[in-house]
Design an enzyme around this catalytic site. Structure first.
Site, PDB file in Angstrom:
ATOM      1  N   ASN A  24       3.748 154.184  45.359  1.00 57.07           N
ATOM      2  CA  ASN A  24       2.053 154.200  44.975  1.00 57.07           C
ATOM      3  C   ASN A  24       1.541 155.563  44.950  1.00 57.07           C
ATOM      4  O   ASN A  24       0.488 155.775  44.595  1.00 57.07           O
ATOM      5  CB  ASN A  24       1.276 153.127  45.419  1.00 57.07           C
ATOM      6  CG  ASN A  24       1.748 152.074  44.704  1.00 57.07           C
ATOM      7  OD1 ASN A  24       2.500 151.498  43.978  1.00 57.07           O
ATOM      8  ND2 ASN A  24       0.949 150.976  45.523  1.00 57.07           N
ATOM      9  N   ARG A  94       3.972 149.244  34.474  1.00 59.09           N
ATOM     10  CA  ARG A  94       2.261 149.253  34.410  1.00 59.09           C
ATOM     11  C   ARG A  94       1.816 150.852  34.668  1.00 59.09           C
ATOM     12  O   ARG A  94       1.042 151.390  33.902  1.00 59.09           O
ATOM     13  CB  ARG A  94       1.667 148.479  35.205  1.00 59.09           C
ATOM     14  CG  ARG A  94       1.201 147.268  34.665  1.00 59.09           C
ATOM     15  CD  ARG A  94       0.250 146.454  35.688  1.00 59.09           C
ATOM     16  NE  ARG A  94      -1.076 147.044  35.594  1.00 59.09           N
ATOM     17  CZ  ARG A  94      -2.139 147.197  34.723  1.00 59.09           C
ATOM     18  NH1 ARG A  94      -1.812 146.218  33.820  1.00 59.09           N
ATOM     19  NH2 ARG A  94      -3.144 147.645  34.888  1.00 59.09           N
ATOM     20  N   CYS A 118       1.130 140.536  33.309  1.00 63.42           N
ATOM     21  CA  CYS A 118       1.807 140.842  34.516  1.00 63.42           C
ATOM     22  C   CYS A 118       1.810 139.581  35.495  1.00 63.42           C
ATOM     23  O   CYS A 118       1.124 138.722  35.097  1.00 63.42           O
ATOM     24  CB  CYS A 118       0.949 141.903  35.214  1.00 63.42           C
ATOM     25  SG  CYS A 118       1.477 142.454  36.968  1.00 63.42           S
ATOM     26  N   ARG A 123      -4.610 142.097  34.568  1.00 61.22           N
ATOM     27  CA  ARG A 123      -4.746 143.281  34.929  1.00 61.22           C
ATOM     28  C   ARG A 123      -5.015 144.323  33.717  1.00 61.22           C
ATOM     29  O   ARG A 123      -4.156 144.848  33.312  1.00 61.22           O
ATOM     30  CB  ARG A 123      -3.120 143.824  35.308  1.00 61.22           C
ATOM     31  CG  ARG A 123      -3.058 143.291  36.671  1.00 61.22           C
ATOM     32  CD  ARG A 123      -1.658 143.675  37.296  1.00 61.22           C
ATOM     33  NE  ARG A 123      -1.924 145.024  38.066  1.00 61.22           N
ATOM     34  CZ  ARG A 123      -0.670 145.232  38.887  1.00 61.22           C
ATOM     35  NH1 ARG A 123       0.209 145.020  38.992  1.00 61.22           N
ATOM     36  NH2 ARG A 123      -1.074 146.697  39.399  1.00 61.22           N
ATOM     37  N   VAL A 331      -8.363 140.434  45.108  1.00 63.76           N
ATOM     38  CA  VAL A 331      -8.044 141.491  44.270  1.00 63.76           C
ATOM     39  C   VAL A 331      -7.693 140.974  43.113  1.00 63.76           C
ATOM     40  O   VAL A 331      -8.201 141.493  42.090  1.00 63.76           O
ATOM     41  CB  VAL A 331      -7.235 142.711  45.029  1.00 63.76           C
ATOM     42  CG1 VAL A 331      -6.771 143.791  44.044  1.00 63.76           C
ATOM     43  CG2 VAL A 331      -7.700 143.182  46.058  1.00 63.76           C
ATOM     44  N   ARG A 401      12.255 147.525  42.564  1.00 64.17           N
ATOM     45  CA  ARG A 401      11.125 148.268  41.947  1.00 64.17           C
ATOM     46  C   ARG A 401      10.556 149.024  43.198  1.00 64.17           C
ATOM     47  O   ARG A 401       9.870 150.220  42.907  1.00 64.17           O
ATOM     48  CB  ARG A 401      10.404 147.433  41.068  1.00 64.17           C
ATOM     49  CG  ARG A 401      10.900 147.098  39.963  1.00 64.17           C
ATOM     50  CD  ARG A 401       9.784 146.185  39.216  1.00 64.17           C
ATOM     51  NE  ARG A 401       8.590 147.070  39.213  1.00 64.17           N
ATOM     52  CZ  ARG A 401       7.478 146.666  39.035  1.00 64.17           C
ATOM     53  NH1 ARG A 401       6.980 145.504  38.910  1.00 64.17           N
ATOM     54  NH2 ARG A 401       6.515 147.511  39.080  1.00 64.17           N
TER      55      ARG A 401
HETATM   56  C1  UD1 Z   1      -2.481 149.513  42.241  1.00 66.10           C
HETATM   57  C2  UD1 Z   1      -1.237 149.344  42.981  1.00 66.10           C
HETATM   58  C3  UD1 Z   1      -0.690 148.147  43.191  1.00 66.10           C
HETATM   59  C4  UD1 Z   1      -1.991 147.424  44.039  1.00 66.10           C
HETATM   60  C5  UD1 Z   1      -3.300 147.601  43.368  1.00 66.10           C
HETATM   61  C6  UD1 Z   1      -4.385 147.028  44.508  1.00 66.10           C
HETATM   62  C7  UD1 Z   1      -0.208 151.517  41.933  1.00 66.10           C
HETATM   63  C8  UD1 Z   1       0.867 151.996  41.175  1.00 66.10           C
HETATM   64  N1  UD1 Z   1      -0.373 150.006  42.074  1.00 66.10           N
HETATM   65  O1  UD1 Z   1      -2.384 148.842  41.136  1.00 66.10           O
HETATM   66  O2  UD1 Z   1       0.454 148.181  44.019  1.00 66.10           O
HETATM   67  O3  UD1 Z   1      -1.622 145.989  44.224  1.00 66.10           O
HETATM   68  O4  UD1 Z   1      -3.624 148.796  43.140  1.00 66.10           O
HETATM   69  O5  UD1 Z   1      -4.365 147.869  45.415  1.00 66.10           O
HETATM   70  O6  UD1 Z   1      -0.774 152.057  42.778  1.00 66.10           O
HETATM   71  N2  UD1 Z   1      -9.090 145.993  36.851  1.00 66.10           N
HETATM   72  C9  UD1 Z   1      -9.999 145.725  35.859  1.00 66.10           C
HETATM   73  N3  UD1 Z   1      -9.895 146.730  34.817  1.00 66.10           N
HETATM   74  C10 UD1 Z   1      -9.193 147.956  34.984  1.00 66.10           C
HETATM   75  C11 UD1 Z   1      -8.381 148.253  36.050  1.00 66.10           C
HETATM   76  C12 UD1 Z   1      -8.332 147.276  37.117  1.00 66.10           C
HETATM   77  O7  UD1 Z   1     -10.555 144.842  35.700  1.00 66.10           O
HETATM   78  O8  UD1 Z   1      -9.520 148.754  33.846  1.00 66.10           O
HETATM   79  C13 UD1 Z   1      -9.145 145.016  38.020  1.00 66.10           C
HETATM   80  C14 UD1 Z   1      -7.740 144.310  38.215  1.00 66.10           C
HETATM   81  O9  UD1 Z   1      -7.344 143.503  37.250  1.00 66.10           O
HETATM   82  C15 UD1 Z   1      -7.736 143.997  39.601  1.00 66.10           C
HETATM   83  C16 UD1 Z   1      -8.501 145.086  40.317  1.00 66.10           C
HETATM   84  O10 UD1 Z   1      -9.475 145.750  39.222  1.00 66.10           O
HETATM   85  O11 UD1 Z   1      -8.470 142.677  39.617  1.00 66.10           O
HETATM   86  C17 UD1 Z   1      -7.781 146.304  41.003  1.00 66.10           C
HETATM   87  O12 UD1 Z   1      -6.931 146.580  40.433  1.00 66.10           O
HETATM   88  P1  UD1 Z   1      -6.368 148.264  40.542  1.00 66.10           P
HETATM   89  O13 UD1 Z   1      -6.875 148.875  41.440  1.00 66.10           O
HETATM   90  O14 UD1 Z   1      -6.679 148.798  39.133  1.00 66.10           O
HETATM   91  O15 UD1 Z   1      -4.823 147.925  40.502  1.00 66.10           O
HETATM   92  P2  UD1 Z   1      -3.611 148.991  39.997  1.00 66.10           P
HETATM   93  O16 UD1 Z   1      -4.246 150.393  39.956  1.00 66.10           O
HETATM   94  O17 UD1 Z   1      -3.006 148.386  38.807  1.00 66.10           O
END
Ligand code: UD1
Length: 434
Positions: A24, A94, A118, A123, A331, A401
């Site tokens: 990450n 993603r 996903c 997400r 989360v 992955r």
């Molecule tokens: C990253 C990590 C993943 C980890 C996650 C949470 C990477 C490549 N992946 O994923 O391994 O499980 O952080 O620690 O670093 N959300 C929204 N709208 C948005 C973006 C996010 O509602 O535009 C929500 C998501 O659905 C989720 C929460 O916010 O419920 C946190 O997600 P996020 O921190 O964005 O996860 P990723 O960055 O995709």
């Protein structure tokens, strides 16, 4: 043919491992090279399917690569000539969406496929888009693509995330690096990987302060220079997985190449299971002294809370630990696909909304199970280590992955694990029909 893993239970984990580079961190840092007009050296890159996918995407955009030696890559981003991340790549991973911010910042345009659904929840990427619009991007979502332009360049702005998003924070931080003026991200994700990305960008000439706190300040600069040499941090999730592997098997392990401060919440919970923990600047040792772990309740939270990426592995531990405990997922809304598989192995689990209550049993029993996502795959390996007999884990491609040399590492700490090719049910049906 599909790969399956055979894990034979019994025995304690014991030994020393070097932790690989963090997936990450590697993915956003690779995306961040798009901001640089030059050549950068990246060290400690993990050999993972997701890293290969990101390298493939950057190559499509025009980046050139030189593999210097194991885990050392030279990236040349002087000749980027394509600004599109197509569906097949973003759908596979993603994190491909991380090229949106850098492309828009340096080339003022980008076309990136919307990530699909996903296995762990819907997400969305709404927070990324809203924040980029605040930096002046004109964004249209149509035909499954995000079309973004900033004809006069991005402009620094105040961005407030209503909930912390890791890749959202990274995307906006990268976009703001080349924006005119100063940006402030409030409600930013505090994950160590965000700090690793900021450190890499600063080494290339960016002016970012506050990474690792909820407020990140970025003073825009006209360009980032190449010639920097950066070493990616160790993978705290891989480290956490192996620590839990040692705890679940009443064993002991020493991990090198990982900072204990990035796992402090997990270490505190491991101590509650009965583990003895010792640590230095970049190593962690765990010793269960042959004892069965005690079950411990956890709730997943953004950093510095308990990581959602270790929730499934922790549940595997609670399955065989002494007593009752609750695992609550805060989360992602659908991150319990592994529960059914663990129940097939004899785990006493009750799922209710976003919580799983476990009643620890002394041992699981081997079964055929299917991995549904990356971390669920890891949790099934851990469950297999404490099952009587040989567990056969299907859909194991997910594990490649995010875990480098997974069988070699488990073999190295005394586990019985082997990969084989399996003729899947779908293929058998196909052949029967022909
Ligand atoms: C990253 C990590 C993943 C980890 C996650 C949470 C990477 C490549 N992946 O994923 O391994 O499980 O952080 O620690 O670093 N959300 C929204 N709208 C948005 C973006 C996010 O509602 O535009 C929500 C998501 O659905 C989720 C929460 O916010 O419920 C946190 O997600 P996020 O921190 O964005 O996860 P990723 O960055 O995709």
């Amino acid at each position: 043919m599909l790969d399956v893993l055979h894990v034979t239970g019994g025995g304690c984990v014991g030994g020393t491992l070097r932790v690989s580079g963090a997936k990450n961190s590697a993915l956003p840092i690779l995306a961040g090279t798009l901001l640089v007009n030059g050549i950068v050296q990246l060290r400690n890159l993990p050999h993972l399917q997701d890293v290969t996918t990101m390298i493939g995407l950057l190559n499509l955009l025009g980046a050139r690569f030189l593999v210097e030696e194991s885990m050392h890559l030279e990236v040349d981003t002087r000749d980027i000539h394509c600004f599109e991340a197509p569906y097949d790549l973003v759908n596979t991973m993603r994190a491909s969406f991380l090229v949106l911010g850098p492309l828009l910042a340096r080339f003022r345009r980008a076309r990136v496929s919307l990530p699909g659904g996903c296995a762990i929840g819907s997400r969305p990427i709404d927070l990324h888009i809203k924040a980029l619009q605040q930096l002046g991007a004109i964004i249209e979502v149509k035909n499954g693509y995000v079309h973004a332009v900033a004809p006069n360049g991005l402009v620094g702005a105040q961005v407030v995330f209503e909930r912390p998003t890791v890749t959202g924070t990274e995307n906006i931080m990268m976009a703001a690096v080349l924006a005119r003026g100063t940006s402030v991200i409030s409600g930013a994700a505090k994950e160590p990987e965000v700090v690793d990305l900021a450190n890499f960008l600063n080494l290339c000439g960016a002016r970012i302060t506050g990474a690792g706190t909820a407020e990140i300040k970025i003073e825009g600069v006209p360009a980032l220079q190449g010639s920097c040499d950066y070493t990616i941090m160790g993978d705290r999730i891989e480290a956490g997985t192996f620590l839990i592997a040692a705890a679940i098997t009443s064993g002991q392990i020493r991990l090198e190449g990982v900072h204990p401060k990035f796992l402090s919440c997990v270490l505190e919970h491991l101590i509650l299971t009965g583990a003895m923990i010792d640590q230095g600047d970049d190593w962690i040792a765990l010793d269960m002294q042959g004892r069965r772990p005690r079950a411990v309740s956890i709730e997943t939270e953004a950093f510095p809370g308990f990581p959602t990426d270790l929730q499934a592995q922790w549940l595997a531990l609670n399955c065989i630990a002494e007593g009752e405990a609750v695992v609550k997922e805060n989360v992602f809304e659908n991150r319990f696909m592994h529960v059914q598989e663990m129940q097939r192995m004899g785990a006493q689990l009750t799922l209710c909304n976003q919580s799983v209550t476990s009643q620890g049993v002394r041992a699981l029993h081997a079964a055929g199970v299917s991995a549904t996502d990356l971390r669920a795959s890891a949790s099934l390996i851990l469950a297999g280590l404490v099952a009587q007999g040989t567990t056969v884990i299907h859909q194991i491609h997910h594990i490649d992955r995010g875990y480098e040399h997974i069988e070699a590492k488990f073999l190295n700490i005394g586990c019985k694990i082997r990969r084989s090719l399996h003729q899947g049910a779908e293929e058998r049906t196909e052949k029967a029909v022909q």
